[in-house]
Design a protein around this motif. Sequence first.
Motif, PDB file in Angstrom:
ATOM      1  N   VAL A  67       0.659  -1.681   0.160  1.00 24.19           N
ATOM      2  CA  VAL A  67      -0.453  -0.157  -0.665  1.00 24.19           C
ATOM      3  C   VAL A  67       0.838   1.324   0.176  1.00 24.19           C
ATOM      4  N   ASP A  68       1.994   0.888   0.453  1.00 23.20           N
ATOM      5  CA  ASP A  68       2.778   2.142   0.390  1.00 23.20           C
ATOM      6  C   ASP A  68       3.369   2.286  -1.028  1.00 23.20           C
ATOM      7  N   ASP A  69       4.161   1.339  -1.765  1.00 23.81           N
ATOM      8  CA  ASP A  69       4.176   1.673  -3.160  1.00 23.81           C
ATOM      9  C   ASP A  69       2.998   2.515  -3.533  1.00 23.81           C
TER      10      ASP A  69
ATOM     11  N   SER B  82       3.467  -3.341  -9.361  1.00 27.29           N
ATOM     12  CA  SER B  82       3.612  -5.282  -8.670  1.00 27.29           C
ATOM     13  C   SER B  82       4.646  -5.961  -8.700  1.00 27.29           C
ATOM     14  N   SER B  83       4.945  -6.136  -7.508  1.00 30.23           N
ATOM     15  CA  SER B  83       6.361  -6.593  -7.229  1.00 30.23           C
ATOM     16  C   SER B  83       6.893  -8.079  -7.659  1.00 30.23           C
TER      17      SER B  83
ATOM     18  N   GLU C 183       8.764   0.347 -12.990  1.00 32.39           N
ATOM     19  CA  GLU C 183      10.492   0.236 -12.455  1.00 32.39           C
ATOM     20  C   GLU C 183      11.425   1.731 -13.214  1.00 32.39           C
ATOM     21  N   ARG C 184      11.488   1.497 -14.768  1.00 34.84           N
ATOM     22  CA  ARG C 184      12.247   2.310 -15.049  1.00 34.84           C
ATOM     23  C   ARG C 184      11.644   4.236 -15.480  1.00 34.84           C
TER      24      ARG C 184
ATOM     25  N   CYS D  89       8.732  -2.053  -6.622  1.00 35.18           N
ATOM     26  CA  CYS D  89       7.943  -2.091  -5.408  1.00 35.18           C
ATOM     27  C   CYS D  89       8.558  -2.861  -4.424  1.00 35.18           C
ATOM     28  N   GLN D  90       8.384  -3.100  -3.256  1.00 39.99           N
ATOM     29  CA  GLN D  90       8.754  -3.733  -2.011  1.00 39.99           C
ATOM     30  C   GLN D  90       8.091  -5.096  -2.190  1.00 39.99           C
TER      31      GLN D  90
END
Length: 181
Positions: free
Chosen positions: A77-79, A101-102, A145-146, A152-153
Amino acid sequence: MEAYWASKALSRLAAHKFRTEKNPHFEIINLLPSVVIGPDELAMKSSELLIGTRALAMAPLLGVKSEIPLVGQQVHVDDVARAHVDALDTRVPGNADYILSSDGADGIEWDDANGMFKGEGGKGKLKLDGSLPTTKWRIDSSTTERAFGWKCQSFKETMSDLVGQYLGLLESESESGKSMD
Protein backbone atom coordinates in the motif's frame (compact mmCIF):
# COMPACT_ATOMS: atom_id res chain seq x y z
CA MET A 1 -14.39 -8.97 -7.50
CA GLU A 2 -15.47 -9.17 -11.11
CA ALA A 3 -17.52 -5.96 -10.76
CA TYR A 4 -14.58 -4.22 -9.08
CA TRP A 5 -12.17 -5.29 -11.83
CA ALA A 6 -14.67 -4.25 -14.51
CA SER A 7 -15.03 -0.80 -12.93
CA LYS A 8 -11.24 -0.34 -12.97
CA ALA A 9 -10.98 -1.45 -16.60
CA LEU A 10 -13.85 0.80 -17.68
CA SER A 11 -12.40 3.83 -15.88
CA ARG A 12 -9.07 3.26 -17.65
CA LEU A 13 -10.82 3.04 -21.02
CA ALA A 14 -12.79 6.21 -20.23
CA ALA A 15 -9.57 8.08 -19.42
CA HIS A 16 -8.03 6.96 -22.73
CA LYS A 17 -11.18 7.96 -24.62
CA PHE A 18 -11.24 11.38 -22.91
CA ARG A 19 -7.59 11.98 -23.80
CA THR A 20 -8.14 10.97 -27.43
CA GLU A 21 -11.38 12.90 -27.96
CA LYS A 22 -10.72 16.04 -25.89
CA ASN A 23 -6.94 16.33 -26.29
CA PRO A 24 -6.58 18.11 -22.94
CA HIS A 25 -3.67 20.46 -22.16
CA PHE A 26 -2.53 18.08 -19.40
CA GLU A 27 -1.25 14.52 -19.38
CA ILE A 28 -2.99 11.55 -17.81
CA ILE A 29 -1.23 8.80 -15.89
CA ASN A 30 -3.11 5.63 -15.01
CA LEU A 31 -1.71 3.69 -12.06
CA LEU A 32 -2.70 0.05 -12.24
CA PRO A 33 -2.01 -1.66 -8.90
CA SER A 34 -2.21 -5.40 -8.51
CA VAL A 35 -3.57 -6.73 -5.17
CA VAL A 36 -2.93 -3.93 -2.65
CA ILE A 37 -2.03 -5.08 0.86
CA GLY A 38 -0.03 -3.86 3.81
CA PRO A 39 -0.50 -2.20 7.15
CA ASP A 40 -3.27 0.28 7.90
CA GLU A 41 -2.13 3.32 9.87
CA LEU A 42 -5.70 3.95 11.02
CA ALA A 43 -6.24 0.48 12.52
CA MET A 44 -6.51 0.55 16.30
CA LYS A 45 -7.49 -3.12 16.77
CA SER A 46 -6.20 -6.31 15.19
CA SER A 47 -9.69 -7.11 13.88
CA GLU A 48 -9.59 -3.91 11.80
CA LEU A 49 -6.72 -5.40 9.80
CA LEU A 50 -8.69 -8.51 8.93
CA ILE A 51 -11.01 -7.01 6.34
CA GLY A 52 -10.83 -6.87 2.57
CA THR A 53 -7.70 -8.03 0.82
CA ARG A 54 -5.67 -7.93 4.04
CA ALA A 55 -7.97 -10.63 5.43
CA LEU A 56 -7.29 -12.76 2.35
CA ALA A 57 -3.52 -12.25 2.60
CA MET A 58 -3.53 -13.10 6.31
CA ALA A 59 -5.75 -16.18 5.88
CA PRO A 60 -2.94 -18.74 5.48
CA LEU A 61 -1.19 -17.38 8.57
CA LEU A 62 -4.34 -17.58 10.67
CA GLY A 63 -5.25 -21.15 9.74
CA VAL A 64 -8.01 -20.26 7.28
CA LYS A 65 -8.27 -22.63 4.34
CA SER A 66 -9.74 -20.74 1.41
CA GLU A 67 -10.99 -22.48 -1.70
CA ILE A 68 -11.32 -19.32 -3.80
CA PRO A 69 -8.04 -18.36 -5.48
CA LEU A 70 -6.51 -14.90 -5.52
CA VAL A 71 -4.27 -13.47 -8.22
CA GLY A 72 -0.62 -14.07 -7.33
CA GLN A 73 0.47 -10.48 -7.70
CA GLN A 74 0.69 -7.94 -4.90
CA VAL A 75 1.84 -4.43 -4.15
CA HIS A 76 2.52 -2.73 -0.81
CA VAL A 77 0.00 0.00 0.00
CA ASP A 78 2.89 2.39 0.69
CA ASP A 79 4.21 1.85 -2.85
CA VAL A 80 0.80 2.74 -4.27
CA ALA A 81 0.82 5.97 -2.25
CA ARG A 82 4.41 6.71 -3.31
CA ALA A 83 3.53 6.17 -6.98
CA HIS A 84 0.65 8.64 -6.73
CA VAL A 85 3.01 11.30 -5.40
CA ASP A 86 5.85 10.48 -7.80
CA ALA A 87 3.46 10.53 -10.78
CA LEU A 88 3.29 14.31 -10.29
CA ASP A 89 6.98 14.58 -11.19
CA THR A 90 7.35 15.80 -14.79
CA ARG A 91 10.22 13.33 -15.30
CA VAL A 92 7.64 10.50 -15.28
CA PRO A 93 6.30 10.29 -18.84
CA GLY A 94 2.61 11.15 -19.03
CA ASN A 95 -0.23 9.71 -21.08
CA ALA A 96 0.83 6.26 -19.99
CA ASP A 97 -0.31 3.31 -17.89
CA TYR A 98 1.94 2.09 -15.09
CA ILE A 99 1.52 -1.31 -13.45
CA LEU A 100 2.28 -1.41 -9.73
CA SER A 101 3.29 -4.90 -8.67
CA SER A 102 6.26 -6.62 -7.05
CA ASP A 103 8.21 -9.85 -7.22
CA GLY A 104 8.68 -10.03 -10.97
CA ALA A 105 6.50 -11.24 -13.79
CA ASP A 106 5.73 -14.58 -12.14
CA GLY A 107 4.50 -12.98 -8.93
CA ILE A 108 3.99 -14.82 -5.67
CA GLU A 109 2.31 -17.80 -4.05
CA TRP A 110 0.08 -16.67 -1.18
CA ASP A 111 0.82 -19.81 0.84
CA ASP A 112 4.52 -18.86 0.91
CA ALA A 113 3.59 -16.47 3.71
CA ASN A 114 3.39 -19.48 6.05
CA GLY A 115 7.07 -20.26 5.54
CA MET A 116 8.11 -16.63 6.05
CA PHE A 117 7.02 -16.70 9.67
CA LYS A 118 7.82 -20.32 10.65
CA GLY A 119 10.93 -19.40 12.62
CA GLU A 120 9.32 -16.74 14.73
CA GLY A 121 5.85 -18.28 14.73
CA GLY A 122 4.24 -15.01 15.63
CA LYS A 123 4.74 -15.74 19.31
CA GLY A 124 2.04 -18.40 19.05
CA LYS A 125 -0.45 -15.98 17.53
CA LEU A 126 -0.08 -17.33 13.99
CA LYS A 127 -1.27 -20.83 13.10
CA LEU A 128 0.69 -20.96 9.83
CA ASP A 129 -1.37 -23.84 8.47
CA GLY A 130 -4.01 -22.19 6.32
CA SER A 131 -4.08 -21.87 2.57
CA LEU A 132 -5.04 -19.41 -0.15
CA PRO A 133 -4.85 -20.81 -3.69
CA THR A 134 -2.98 -18.65 -6.19
CA THR A 135 -4.07 -17.87 -9.73
CA LYS A 136 -1.02 -17.07 -11.82
CA TRP A 137 -0.98 -13.94 -13.96
CA ARG A 138 2.23 -12.84 -15.61
CA ILE A 139 2.64 -9.11 -15.04
CA ASP A 140 5.57 -7.07 -16.32
CA SER A 141 6.14 -3.91 -14.27
CA SER A 142 9.58 -3.12 -15.72
CA THR A 143 8.25 -0.06 -17.60
CA THR A 144 6.99 1.34 -14.30
CA GLU A 145 10.29 0.62 -12.56
CA ARG A 146 12.22 2.46 -15.29
CA ALA A 147 9.83 5.45 -15.35
CA PHE A 148 9.68 5.88 -11.56
CA GLY A 149 13.24 4.78 -10.78
CA TRP A 150 12.35 2.32 -8.03
CA LYS A 151 10.91 -1.16 -7.48
CA CYS A 152 7.91 -2.06 -5.35
CA GLN A 153 8.59 -3.74 -2.02
CA SER A 154 8.70 -7.52 -2.06
CA PHE A 155 5.97 -9.83 -0.84
CA LYS A 156 8.14 -10.68 2.15
CA GLU A 157 8.58 -6.99 3.08
CA THR A 158 4.88 -6.31 2.60
CA MET A 159 3.80 -9.27 4.72
CA SER A 160 6.39 -8.43 7.39
CA ASP A 161 4.90 -4.93 7.71
CA LEU A 162 1.33 -6.27 7.84
CA VAL A 163 2.08 -9.11 10.26
CA GLY A 164 4.21 -6.82 12.41
CA GLN A 165 1.32 -4.42 12.79
CA TYR A 166 -1.12 -7.28 13.44
CA LEU A 167 1.07 -8.82 16.16
CA GLY A 168 1.71 -5.40 17.69
CA LEU A 169 -2.00 -4.69 17.91
CA LEU A 170 -2.64 -8.15 19.42
CA GLU A 171 0.06 -7.45 22.00
CA SER A 172 -1.39 -4.08 22.99
CA GLU A 173 -4.89 -5.59 23.18
CA SER A 174 -3.54 -8.31 25.45
CA GLU A 175 -1.75 -5.77 27.65
CA SER A 176 -4.79 -3.51 27.92
CA GLY A 177 -6.92 -6.56 28.83
CA LYS A 178 -4.48 -7.44 31.61
CA SER A 179 -4.49 -3.91 33.00
CA MET A 180 -8.28 -4.05 33.37
CA ASP A 181 -8.09 -7.14 35.59
